[in-house]
Design a protein around this motif. Sequence first.
Motif, PDB file in Angstrom:
ATOM      1  N   THR A   5     -22.889 -22.161 -25.011  1.00 23.42           N
ATOM      2  CA  THR A   5     -22.518 -21.386 -23.839  1.00 23.42           C
ATOM      3  C   THR A   5     -23.452 -21.769 -22.703  1.00 23.42           C
ATOM      4  O   THR A   5     -24.673 -21.784 -22.867  1.00 23.42           O
ATOM      5  CB  THR A   5     -22.646 -19.877 -24.116  1.00 23.42           C
ATOM      6  OG1 THR A   5     -21.830 -19.553 -25.238  1.00 23.42           O
ATOM      7  CG2 THR A   5     -22.222 -19.063 -22.924  1.00 23.42           C
ATOM      8  N   PHE A   7     -24.295 -21.206 -18.465  1.00 24.89           N
ATOM      9  CA  PHE A   7     -24.112 -20.408 -17.271  1.00 24.89           C
ATOM     10  C   PHE A   7     -24.474 -21.302 -16.087  1.00 24.89           C
ATOM     11  O   PHE A   7     -25.595 -21.792 -15.989  1.00 24.89           O
ATOM     12  CB  PHE A   7     -24.996 -19.162 -17.306  1.00 24.89           C
ATOM     13  CG  PHE A   7     -24.647 -18.240 -18.433  1.00 24.89           C
ATOM     14  CD1 PHE A   7     -23.700 -17.249 -18.256  1.00 24.89           C
ATOM     15  CD2 PHE A   7     -25.252 -18.376 -19.672  1.00 24.89           C
ATOM     16  CE1 PHE A   7     -23.366 -16.404 -19.301  1.00 24.89           C
ATOM     17  CE2 PHE A   7     -24.927 -17.544 -20.717  1.00 24.89           C
ATOM     18  CZ  PHE A   7     -23.971 -16.554 -20.533  1.00 24.89           C
ATOM     19  N   THR A  18     -27.792 -25.261 -14.194  1.00 21.79           N
ATOM     20  CA  THR A  18     -27.153 -24.782 -15.414  1.00 21.79           C
ATOM     21  C   THR A  18     -28.210 -24.145 -16.314  1.00 21.79           C
ATOM     22  O   THR A  18     -29.302 -24.689 -16.466  1.00 21.79           O
ATOM     23  CB  THR A  18     -26.474 -25.953 -16.166  1.00 21.79           C
ATOM     24  OG1 THR A  18     -25.527 -26.554 -15.286  1.00 21.79           O
ATOM     25  CG2 THR A  18     -25.773 -25.484 -17.404  1.00 21.79           C
ATOM     26  N   SER A  21     -28.960 -18.951 -20.545  1.00 22.12           N
ATOM     27  CA  SER A  21     -28.910 -17.490 -20.620  1.00 22.12           C
ATOM     28  C   SER A  21     -28.430 -16.922 -19.290  1.00 22.12           C
ATOM     29  O   SER A  21     -28.740 -17.450 -18.216  1.00 22.12           O
ATOM     30  CB  SER A  21     -30.272 -16.896 -20.983  1.00 22.12           C
ATOM     31  OG  SER A  21     -31.126 -16.866 -19.868  1.00 22.12           O
ATOM     32  N   LYS A  22     -27.675 -15.845 -19.380  1.00 25.81           N
ATOM     33  CA  LYS A  22     -27.154 -15.189 -18.185  1.00 25.81           C
ATOM     34  C   LYS A  22     -28.296 -14.632 -17.339  1.00 25.81           C
ATOM     35  O   LYS A  22     -28.254 -14.681 -16.114  1.00 25.81           O
ATOM     36  CB  LYS A  22     -26.188 -14.076 -18.585  1.00 25.81           C
ATOM     37  CG  LYS A  22     -25.533 -13.395 -17.398  1.00 25.81           C
ATOM     38  CD  LYS A  22     -24.507 -12.404 -17.842  1.00 25.81           C
ATOM     39  CE  LYS A  22     -23.777 -11.680 -16.752  1.00 25.81           C
ATOM     40  NZ  LYS A  22     -24.182 -11.758 -15.412  1.00 25.81           N
ATOM     41  N   LYS A  23     -29.329 -14.118 -17.989  1.00 26.65           N
ATOM     42  CA  LYS A  23     -30.471 -13.537 -17.277  1.00 26.65           C
ATOM     43  C   LYS A  23     -31.135 -14.583 -16.370  1.00 26.65           C
ATOM     44  O   LYS A  23     -31.450 -14.303 -15.216  1.00 26.65           O
ATOM     45  CB  LYS A  23     -31.485 -12.985 -18.288  1.00 26.65           C
ATOM     46  CG  LYS A  23     -32.663 -12.298 -17.668  1.00 26.65           C
ATOM     47  CD  LYS A  23     -33.596 -11.740 -18.733  1.00 26.65           C
ATOM     48  CE  LYS A  23     -34.805 -11.090 -18.108  1.00 26.65           C
ATOM     49  NZ  LYS A  23     -35.723 -10.558 -19.115  1.00 26.65           N
ATOM     50  N   ALA A  25     -29.763 -17.367 -15.223  1.00 26.33           N
ATOM     51  CA  ALA A  25     -28.809 -17.756 -14.182  1.00 26.33           C
ATOM     52  C   ALA A  25     -28.770 -16.711 -13.074  1.00 26.33           C
ATOM     53  O   ALA A  25     -28.750 -17.061 -11.879  1.00 26.33           O
ATOM     54  CB  ALA A  25     -27.425 -17.952 -14.789  1.00 26.33           C
ATOM     55  N   ASP A  26     -28.758 -15.428 -13.441  1.00 25.97           N
ATOM     56  CA  ASP A  26     -28.750 -14.363 -12.438  1.00 25.97           C
ATOM     57  C   ASP A  26     -30.024 -14.367 -11.604  1.00 25.97           C
ATOM     58  O   ASP A  26     -29.981 -14.159 -10.392  1.00 25.97           O
ATOM     59  CB  ASP A  26     -28.570 -12.999 -13.110  1.00 25.97           C
ATOM     60  CG  ASP A  26     -27.153 -12.767 -13.609  1.00 25.97           C
ATOM     61  OD1 ASP A  26     -26.226 -13.476 -13.155  1.00 25.97           O
ATOM     62  OD2 ASP A  26     -26.968 -11.877 -14.460  1.00 25.97           O
ATOM     63  N   ASP A  29     -29.783 -17.232  -9.168  1.00 28.77           N
ATOM     64  CA  ASP A  29     -28.809 -16.908  -8.131  1.00 28.77           C
ATOM     65  C   ASP A  29     -29.411 -15.934  -7.121  1.00 28.77           C
ATOM     66  O   ASP A  29     -29.235 -16.085  -5.915  1.00 28.77           O
ATOM     67  CB  ASP A  29     -27.552 -16.317  -8.771  1.00 28.77           C
ATOM     68  CG  ASP A  29     -26.437 -16.125  -7.772  1.00 28.77           C
ATOM     69  OD1 ASP A  29     -26.154 -17.076  -7.002  1.00 28.77           O
ATOM     70  OD2 ASP A  29     -25.824 -15.033  -7.756  1.00 28.77           O
TER      71      ASP A  29
END
Length: 97
Positions: A5, A7, A18, A21-23, A25-26, A29
Amino acid sequence: MAVITKFVVVREGVEKMTFTSKKEADAYDKMLDIADNLVPFITSAELEIDENSVEKLAFYLASNKDELANLLKGVVKPKPVANKAATKKTNKKAPTE
């Protein structure tokens, strides 16, 4: 076969980074959002800085936001103490015959 996976942080249709982990990536961002908000702030200072340098400065400030916030609050990070063993002079005498 492995499933991975990813993100991907995308800005204006361009992949910026890229992450796995979503954390992360957030967080990246959010840092880019801060940098985008800093650009007009820095530009308004009328310092005659070219656009590329303004973007680099905004990115630097955004990526070091915690340290910058502490500096703006007046919290000074203590300076590292030099290693005493490395700076201590040794007085060795030459062997006598």
